[in-house]
Design a protein around this motif. Structure first.
Motif, PDB file in Angstrom:
ATOM      1  N   GLU A   1      -4.845  -7.267  -3.286  1.00  0.00           N
ATOM      2  CA  GLU A   1      -4.101  -6.401  -2.377  1.00  0.00           C
ATOM      3  C   GLU A   1      -2.620  -6.727  -2.498  1.00  0.00           C
ATOM      4  O   GLU A   1      -2.217  -7.894  -2.466  1.00  0.00           O
ATOM      5  CB  GLU A   1      -4.544  -6.589  -0.924  1.00  0.00           C
ATOM      6  CG  GLU A   1      -3.799  -5.654   0.013  1.00  0.00           C
ATOM      7  CD  GLU A   1      -4.231  -5.775   1.469  1.00  0.00           C
ATOM      8  OE1 GLU A   1      -3.726  -4.977   2.276  1.00  0.00           O
ATOM      9  OE2 GLU A   1      -5.042  -6.656   1.801  1.00  0.00           O
TER      10      GLU A   1
ATOM     11  N   ASP B   1       1.649  -5.063  -1.686  1.00  0.00           N
ATOM     12  CA  ASP B   1       2.423  -4.182  -0.815  1.00  0.00           C
ATOM     13  C   ASP B   1       2.873  -2.901  -1.506  1.00  0.00           C
ATOM     14  O   ASP B   1       3.050  -1.873  -0.854  1.00  0.00           O
ATOM     15  CB  ASP B   1       3.664  -4.912  -0.280  1.00  0.00           C
ATOM     16  CG  ASP B   1       3.291  -5.998   0.712  1.00  0.00           C
ATOM     17  OD1 ASP B   1       2.251  -5.873   1.395  1.00  0.00           O
ATOM     18  OD2 ASP B   1       4.042  -6.986   0.801  1.00  0.00           O
ATOM     19  N   ASP B   2       3.090  -2.932  -2.817  1.00  0.00           N
ATOM     20  CA  ASP B   2       3.570  -1.765  -3.566  1.00  0.00           C
ATOM     21  C   ASP B   2       2.737  -1.622  -4.833  1.00  0.00           C
ATOM     22  O   ASP B   2       3.051  -2.214  -5.869  1.00  0.00           O
ATOM     23  CB  ASP B   2       5.056  -1.922  -3.896  1.00  0.00           C
ATOM     24  CG  ASP B   2       5.662  -0.690  -4.550  1.00  0.00           C
ATOM     25  OD1 ASP B   2       4.918   0.139  -5.126  1.00  0.00           O
ATOM     26  OD2 ASP B   2       6.899  -0.558  -4.510  1.00  0.00           O
TER      27      ASP B   2
ATOM     28  N   SER C   1      -6.515   4.057   0.229  1.00  0.00           N
ATOM     29  CA  SER C   1      -5.801   2.983  -0.457  1.00  0.00           C
ATOM     30  C   SER C   1      -5.363   3.534  -1.803  1.00  0.00           C
ATOM     31  O   SER C   1      -5.910   4.521  -2.293  1.00  0.00           O
ATOM     32  CB  SER C   1      -6.662   1.726  -0.614  1.00  0.00           C
ATOM     33  OG  SER C   1      -7.782   1.969  -1.437  1.00  0.00           O
TER      34      SER C   1
ATOM     35  N   GLN D   1      -3.269  -1.075  -2.692  1.00  0.00           N
ATOM     36  CA  GLN D   1      -2.326  -1.044  -1.573  1.00  0.00           C
ATOM     37  C   GLN D   1      -2.983  -0.243  -0.467  1.00  0.00           C
ATOM     38  O   GLN D   1      -3.382   0.901  -0.677  1.00  0.00           O
ATOM     39  CB  GLN D   1      -1.022  -0.367  -2.021  1.00  0.00           C
ATOM     40  CG  GLN D   1      -0.038  -0.125  -0.906  1.00  0.00           C
ATOM     41  CD  GLN D   1       1.155   0.708  -1.377  1.00  0.00           C
ATOM     42  OE1 GLN D   1       1.384   0.904  -2.556  1.00  0.00           O
ATOM     43  NE2 GLN D   1       1.916   1.200  -0.418  1.00  0.00           N
TER      44      GLN D   1
END
Length: 162
Positions: A90, A92-93, A119, A136
């Motif tokens: 996982e 953030d971008d 996602s 993400q």
């Protein structure tokens, strides 16, 4: 501090995935430097033995039956590509990390794709022979039920990290 009752509730303290890498330096550069997993420890031993332990944040073990695995491949890639084990990170971008990992030597199998469970997931073949997902979360944590984003009620919803 761990209480005795905590040990009973959570008998496993850590999940550690051990991956043999023929090109140790390339794999370390990819996962530590390009993906950004901080190095917790590194050790060397006799006859050139080396290991680096990288912090990948919170660990989960996702168990899927063959039908679920095929469904996820179909949604994210459009065909069956994943081996029995796929590692998901996982971030953030998702788009920026996917681009950075391709620049660092990964092969893009499928570009970032918005999934029905909100996602943004991409698939890559990465060093050390790993097939990986970079994902993400697009949905807010409260849409999943728990503050950490874990599912609580609807167990039929596809997992958020696949």
């Amino acid at each position: 501090m761990t209480h005795p009752e905590d040990a009973k509730a959570r008998p496993v303290r850590q999940l550690r995935l051990v991956v043999e890498a023929d090109d140790f330096d390339a794999a370390l550069a990819f996962y530590r430097d390009a993906l950004g997993l901080p190095e917790q420890a590194a050790f060397s031993g006799d006859k050139g033995a080396r290991v680096a332990i990288l912090d990948a944040g919170r660990a989960t073990l996702e168990i899927a039956n063959p039908q679920q695995k095929r469904m996820i491949d179909d949604i994210e890639v459009g065909r069956q590509v994943a081996p029995r084990i796929r590692v998901a990170f996982e971030v953030d971008d998702g788009r920026a990390v996917t681009d950075r990992l391709v620049d660092a030597g990964a092969t893009e199998v499928a570009p970032p794709t918005v999934t029905p469970w909100q996602s943004l997931n991409s698939r890559l073949d990465a060093p050390a022979g790993l097939h990986i997902s970079v994902f993400q979360e697009l949905a807010t944590a409260d849409r999943h039920g728990e503050p950490d984003g874990s599912e609580t009620a609807d167990r039929t919803t596809p997992p958020t990290d696949s």
